[in-house]
Enzyme design. Structure first.
Site, PDB file in Angstrom:
ATOM      1  N   GLY A 394       0.839  -1.200   0.000  1.00 16.23           N
ATOM      2  CA  GLY A 394       0.000   0.000   0.000  1.00 16.23           C
ATOM      3  C   GLY A 394       0.863   1.236   0.000  1.00 16.23           C
ATOM      4  CG  PHE A 398       6.187   8.781   6.386  1.00 11.07           C
ATOM      5  CD1 PHE A 398       6.552  10.107   6.567  1.00 11.07           C
ATOM      6  CD2 PHE A 398       5.698   8.087   7.475  1.00 11.07           C
ATOM      7  CE1 PHE A 398       6.437  10.721   7.793  1.00 11.07           C
ATOM      8  CE2 PHE A 398       5.587   8.694   8.714  1.00 11.07           C
ATOM      9  CZ  PHE A 398       5.953  10.016   8.872  1.00 11.07           C
ATOM     10  N   GLY A 399       5.283   7.402   2.055  1.00 12.72           N
ATOM     11  CA  GLY A 399       5.648   6.710   0.827  1.00 12.72           C
ATOM     12  C   GLY A 399       5.034   5.330   0.811  1.00 12.72           C
ATOM     13  CE  LYS A 400       4.372   3.525  -5.143  1.00  6.69           C
ATOM     14  NZ  LYS A 400       4.657   2.945  -6.476  1.00  6.69           N
ATOM     15  CE  LYS A 419       4.757   4.314   8.003  1.00  7.33           C
ATOM     16  NZ  LYS A 419       4.161   4.427   9.345  1.00  7.33           N
ATOM     17  CG  ASP A 516      -6.753   5.614  12.218  1.00  6.17           C
ATOM     18  OD1 ASP A 516      -7.957   5.302  12.333  1.00  6.17           O
ATOM     19  OD2 ASP A 516      -6.155   5.634  11.131  1.00  6.17           O
TER      20      ASP A 516
END
Length: 662
Positions: A394, A398-400, A419, A516
Site C-alpha cells: 500500500g 511517507f511513501g510506499k 516503510k 486511529d
C-alpha cells in the site's frame, strides 16, 4: 389431576423462553438480541400490541416532547426484556420438561405410585429437580433461577432511569399509560419491582452536570455546575419535591443543584427548607463569569510573560552549561497527544522543499556530538543491500509500504514490512519520518508491531517492521466470516480482543494515544497473534472509513467519540471509545460501523447517542462492555487495565468450561 400433570401445567403457566427478536417496532433497540417471551404469549402477539401502543403514542398531543423520546424504548424494554443467558434459559426450560417426562413417563411404575400416594411427593420432586440443576447448571449461578420474568437473569430497564421517568420527567404520562386500555396491555414496568443491577437496559437519560463550571453567564439559565447551597448556606432541596411539573426542564431531573429554569429569576437559585414558609426560594452564591473576565485576562497575561522570562533564562543557562556537559540525552516520554506512528492520515503533506540528509537523518552540518544524542543510535542499522523488496502492500503519507526480506547479521533471513520515505519529500515529511522513528524506538510489547531496524545510509530511507503473515484484522475477519462459510469460536473472539486491549494498556501506560485504533490498523500473524500498528495505507477499500471534517484533516469518524469529532480532543479515553468499535468489528466479522450511513449522517448519529446495535451471537456481557466504552462522559469509560482484566477473566473462564465439558 395427577401430580405429574400438575407440575407440567405449573411449568407451562409460570415460565417463558428466550427468542431472537425479528420484529420492526423495537428493531433499533432489540435487533440481534434474544428477548424473554412470557407464558401464553408469542413474539408476534407482543409485536402487534407494541404496534398498537406506539400508534397511540405517535398520535398523542398531550405528551411532553422531553418525555416522548423515551416512550418507545421504555415500552420495548418493558414488554421484551433482554435475556442475559438465552441458551441456558432455553436449555433449562426444555430440560425441565424432559426431566419431568422421564420421571413420570411410566417406566418406573413403582416409583410413580410411591410419589403420588403420600405427602412427601413434593419433597421428592424438588429433590430430583435440585439434583438435576446442580448437575447440569453448576457452572452458571444465574441459570439456577426458574425462567420467569420476575426471577430470571434478565436485562431489564435501569431502575434509576425508570424512577426518573415515573416520578419526575414523565409523571403525568406514566400515570396515564398504566391505565390506558392499549398501552396498559403491553405493560409498563413497576419501577419499585425492578432489580438494582448495573447491567441494565438504559433509556439514555442523562443528568446535565458540568463539575468544572463555577460561574454563570447572562441570567444563569445555562448554568450546569454542582453548587447546591443557597446564598445563606442552606442546602438546596431536590427540584422534583417542590416542582411537580419539570418535564419542560430536563436540566432539573434527578438533582438539587442551583439552576434558573425558564429564566424565572436573574441568577441561579433553588428551593430551601424554611419552616416559616411552604415554598422558600433563595438565590445561590455563584459569581457571574463576566465579572471575573478582566481579572482572568490580567492573570493569564501575567503568567504568559512570566513563562516567557523563565524560558529565556532556561535557554541562556542551558547554552552556558552545555559547553562542559557530556553528550548524553535523556529519553523523554512523548506527550499524551502524540500518535505512536505519526498518524499519517492526519498529517498534511504539502511539499515545502527538501534538505539533504546524512546517514543519521540529521541535517547537513550537524556535529558528531549532536548525532550521539539521537535515539536512532539505539536501533539496528542496515543497508539496502541487506533487504530484498517483494511486493507493494500500500501507500502512506511517507511513501510506499512493501513486503520484503531482511538478511540479518547472523545470515538468517526474516520477512519484514518496509516503510519507505518517498523521494523529494518535504522538510516537514522528513521531520515526521524521523520523529516517528524516535517515538516508536522504545516500544517493546508482544501485541505492538515493533521496529526491527532502519536504513538511513542511502535513499530511499526505510523503517523495517516485523511482517504479519495474515494481513490486517479487518481482512482476516472477513476471510473467516460466515459469508466465506467459516466462523470463529467465542474463545477466538476473546483472544483477539484481549491482545488488542493488552497492547493498548501498554501504550496508555506509557502515555501514548493512538488516534486511529481500528481493525484495519491491527495485524494478524500465525497462531492468531494480533498486534497493533498504523501503517496509514491509503488503499481504496478503506477510503470510505475517513472523512474530511470542515475542510480539515481526514478523520475516521466512525471510530471517534463526539469530543474528538467536534473539538479535536484525542486522549486515552477517546482510544477506549475506538476500542469499543473495534470490539464491535470483531464480533461483526469486519462489518463497517454504521454501514449504510454517510459520514455526515454518522456524525449526527454519534452526537445524538444513536449507538451501534449488538452484533449477532455477541454475548450480552461483551456488548455491555462496548456500551461502557461509548459512555458520553469520557471519565466514566473503563480503563484499558479494567478492560484487559475483564477479557482475561472471560477468556480463562471459557478455557475452564471447554476443559470440563470437552
Amino acid at each position: 389431576m395427577p401430580l405429574y400433570c400438575l407440575y407440567i401445567h405449573s411449568i407451562d403457566q409460570s415460565s417463558g423462553i428466550c427468542q431472537l427478536y425479528n420484529g420492526t417496532i423495537c428493531q433499533h433497540f432489540l435487533k440481534n438480541t434474544h428477548v424473554f417471551i412470557p407464558p401464553n404469549a408469542t413474539i408476534n402477539e407482543l409485536e402487534e400490541r407494541l404496534k398498537a401502543a406506539y400508534g397511540v403514542i405517535k398520535e398523542s398531543k398531550d405528551m411532553n416532547a422531553n418525555c416522548r423520546k423515551y416512550a418507545l424504548p421504555s415500552l420495548c424494554f418493558s414488554s421484551l426484556p433482554i435475556c442475559r443467558t438465552p441458551e441456558r434459559t432455553n436449555l433449562l426450560y426444555f430440560a425441565n420438561l424432559a426431566m419431568f417426562t422421564n420421571l413420570y413417563s411410566g417406566n418406573d411404575t413403582r416409583e410413580k405410585r410411591s410419589v403420588s400416594k403420600d405427602s412427601k411427593s413434593k419433597h421428592f420432586f424438588l429433590k430430583k429437580k435440585s439434583i438435576f440443576y446442580d448437575d447440569v447448571f453448576s457452572k452458571d449461578v444465574s441459570s439456577k433461577y426458574p425462567p420467569t420474568k420476575e426471577s430470571e437473569n434478565l436485562k431489564r430497564i435501569c431502575r434509576e432511569e425508570c424512577e426518573l421517568l415515573e416520578t419526575e420527567l414523565c409523571q403525568k404520562e406514566y400515570a396515564i399509560a398504566k391505565r390506558h386500555p392499549v398501552i396498559g396491555i403491553v405493560g409498563v414496568e413497576e419501577c419499585q419491582r425492578l432489580p438494582q443491577h448495573k447491567d441494565c437496559s438504559t433509556l439514555g437519560i442523562t443528568i446535565e452536570v458540568d463539575e468544572t463550571e463555577n460561574c454563570y453567564w447572562e441570567d444563569g439559565s445555562s448554568y450546569r455546575g454542582i453548587k447546591n447551597r443557597s446564598i445563606t448556606g442552606k442546602p438546596c432541596l431536590r427540584w422534583s419535591w417542590l416542582m411537580k411539573e419539570i418535564s419542560d426542564f430536563p436540566e432539573l431531573i434527578g438533582q438539587n443543584y442551583c439552576r434558573n429554569p425558564g429564566s424565572a429569576e436573574k441568577s441561579p437559585w433553588c428551593f430551601v427548607d424554611d419552616r416559616s414558609l411552604d415554598r422558600n426560594i433563595e438565590s445561590c452564591h455563584i459569581p457571574k463569569c463576566s465579572h471575573n473576565l478582566w481579572l482572568r485576562i490580567i492573570l493569564i497575561s501575567g503568567l504568559i510573560v512570566a513563562a516567557f522570562i523563565i524560558i529565556l533564562l532556561f535557554v541562556f543557562f542551558k547554552k552556558k552549561g552545555s559547553q562542559g556537559m557530556k553528550n548524553i540525552q535523556n529519553i523523554n516520554t512523548p506527550n499524551a497527544g502524540d500518535n505512536i506512528y505519526g498518524n499519517s492520515q492526519l498529517n498534511s503533506n504539502q511539499d515545502m522543499g527538501r534538505i539533504p540528509l546524512n546517514s543519521s537523518m540529521e541535517p547537513v552540518g550537524v556535529t558528531s556530538k549532536n548525532m550521539e544524542k539521537n535515539s536512532l543510535l539505539r536501533i539496528p542499522h542496515f543497508t539496502l543491500q541487506d533487504v530484498e523488496f517483494f511486493e507493494e502492500l500500500g501507500e502512506g503519507a511517507f511513501g510506499k509500504v512493501y513486503k520484503g526480506q531482511l538478511r540479518q547479521l547472523n545470515k538468517k533471513t526474516v520477512n519484514v514490512a518496509i516503510k519507505a520515505l518517498k523521494e523529494n519529500a518535504s522538510i516537514k515529511t522528513q521531520q515526521d519520518f524521523r520523529r516517528e522513528i524516535d517515538l516508536i524506538s522504545d516500544l517493546k510489547h508482544q501485541n505492538i508491531v515493533c521496529i526491527l531496524g532502519v536504513i538511513l545510509n542511502k535513499e530511499p530511507y526505510c523503517m523495517l517492521f516485523e511482517y504479519m503473515a495474515n494481513g490486517d484484522l479487518h481482512e482476516f475477519l472477513i476471510a473467516n466470516s460466515p459469508m466465506e462459510k467459516k466462523c470463529l469460536l467465542q474463545l477466538e473472539f476473546l483472544q483477539i480482543a484481549m491482545q488488542i486491549s493488552e497492547g493498548m494498556e501498554y501504550l496508555s501506560g506509557h502515555h501514548y494515544v493512538h488516534r486511529d485504533l481500528a481493525a484495519r490498523n491491527c495485524l494478524v500473524n500465525e497462531g492468531l497473534t494480533v498486534k497493533i500498528s498504523d501503517f496509514g495505507l491509503s488503499r481504496d477499500i478503506y477510503s470510505s472509513d475517513y472523512y474530511r471534517v470542515q475542510s480539515k484533516s481526514l478523520l475516521p469518524v466512525r471510530w471517534m467519540p463526539s469530543e474528538s469529532i467536534l473539538y479535536g480532543k484525542f486522549t486515552t479515553e477517546s482510544d477506549i471509545w475506538s476500542f469499543g468499535v473495534v470490539l464491535w468489528e470483531i464480533y461483526s466479522y469486519g462489518m463497517q460501523p454504521y454501514s449504510g450511513y454517510s459520514n455526515p449522517e454518522v456524525i449526527n448519529l454519534i452526537r445524538s447517542r444513536q449507538l451501534l446495535s449488538c452484533p449477532e451471537n455477541c454475548p450480552s456481557a461483551v456488548y455491555s462492555l462496548m456500551i461502557e466504552c461509548w459512555h458520553e462522559q469520557a471519565v466514566k469509560r473503563p480503563t484499558f487495565t479494567d478492560i484487559s482484566h475483564r477479557l482475561r477473566t472471560w477468556y480463562d473462564g471459557h478455557i475452564k468450561i471447554d476443559h470440563i465439558n470437552p
